[in-house]
Write an enzyme that holds these catalytic residues in place. Sequence first.
Site, PDB file in Angstrom:
ATOM      1  N   LYS A  83       0.862  -1.194   0.000  1.00  0.00           N
ATOM      2  CA  LYS A  83       0.000   0.000   0.000  1.00  0.00           C
ATOM      3  C   LYS A  83       0.894   1.238   0.000  1.00  0.00           C
ATOM      4  O   LYS A  83       1.712   1.420   0.915  1.00  0.00           O
ATOM      5  CB  LYS A  83      -0.872  -0.063   1.255  1.00  0.00           C
ATOM      6  CG  LYS A  83      -2.016   0.897   1.326  1.00  0.00           C
ATOM      7  CD  LYS A  83      -2.836   0.551   2.562  1.00  0.00           C
ATOM      8  CE  LYS A  83      -3.953   1.509   2.817  1.00  0.00           C
ATOM      9  NZ  LYS A  83      -4.075   1.771   4.261  1.00  0.00           N
TER      10      LYS A  83
HETATM   11  C1  E4P Z   1      -7.492   2.360   5.131  1.00  0.00           C
HETATM   12  O1  E4P Z   1      -6.930   1.907   4.183  1.00  0.00           O
HETATM   13  C2  E4P Z   1      -7.299   3.766   5.549  1.00  0.00           C
HETATM   14  O2  E4P Z   1      -5.991   3.961   5.997  1.00  0.00           O
HETATM   15  C3  E4P Z   1      -8.327   4.096   6.597  1.00  0.00           C
HETATM   16  O3  E4P Z   1      -9.600   3.708   6.121  1.00  0.00           O
HETATM   17  C4  E4P Z   1      -8.299   5.573   6.985  1.00  0.00           C
HETATM   18  O4  E4P Z   1      -9.398   5.834   7.822  1.00  0.00           O
HETATM   19  P1  E4P Z   1      -9.502   7.180   8.674  1.00  0.00           P
HETATM   20  O5  E4P Z   1      -9.633   8.332   7.734  1.00  0.00           O
HETATM   21  O6  E4P Z   1     -10.746   6.991   9.508  1.00  0.00           O
HETATM   22  O7  E4P Z   1      -8.243   7.261   9.488  1.00  0.00           O
END
Ligand code: E4P
Length: 213
Positions: A83
């Site tokens: 990622k």
């Molecule tokens: C997942 O891949 C993301 O990092 C996550 O959904 C971010 O969520 P948040 O904006 O609530 O921190």
Amino acid sequence: MQFFADSVNLEEIRRARALNLADGVTTNPTLVAKSGRSHEQAIREISGLLSGPVNVETLSLNAEGIVKEGRIYRTWGKNVVVKIPICREGLAAVAKLAAEGIPTTVTLVFSAAQALLAAKAGARYVCPFVGRLDDAGENGIEVVRQIVGAFREARYTTQVLAASIRTPEHVAGAAAAGAHAVTIPHKLIDPMLAHPLTDKGIAQFLEDAKKYK
Ligand code: E4P
């Protein structure tokens, strides 16, 4: 549409899997730091739990470093997807990893323009951040809809994995906008399940069942 668990908590992932809500997992540095486990230990444990994609975020800010990290993460689990935050160096790393057959997710996506660049570089998934877009006064679900439409027109096969999901309406909206997957925090499952008319209906049926002959 697939459901991913937005979590590094093994118990949450197991409980999501029992409801068929763990087609994959997304992790990020914030979640790993909160877990109190080492990055490697957390990812190895999660990867061992399920066969679906486990997204593991890179920290380097140059392509060479990102590629190195990605190769290491792939030794932690064969289902690891690397990622990578969207940026020029990140996209160069996406292209390089794609050429090696290593799948990537481009994250921290806030516009269709960014998503198109990620798809063209060879990302398997892009993650538009719905909740953070809403926080910034934009319409996160509308951005998901634009990305899905743009990919369809451009004939890109990159999947849209809606992230930063905060409400049941975000989940329903992402599905209606054509997202291929959503990643949800475990605490969202109960609010998605709940409806006062369901509780009322169950109470009434149980009451009526007492009158069975
Ligand atoms: C997942 O891949 C993301 O990092 C996550 O959904 C971010 O969520 P948040 O904006 O609530 O921190």
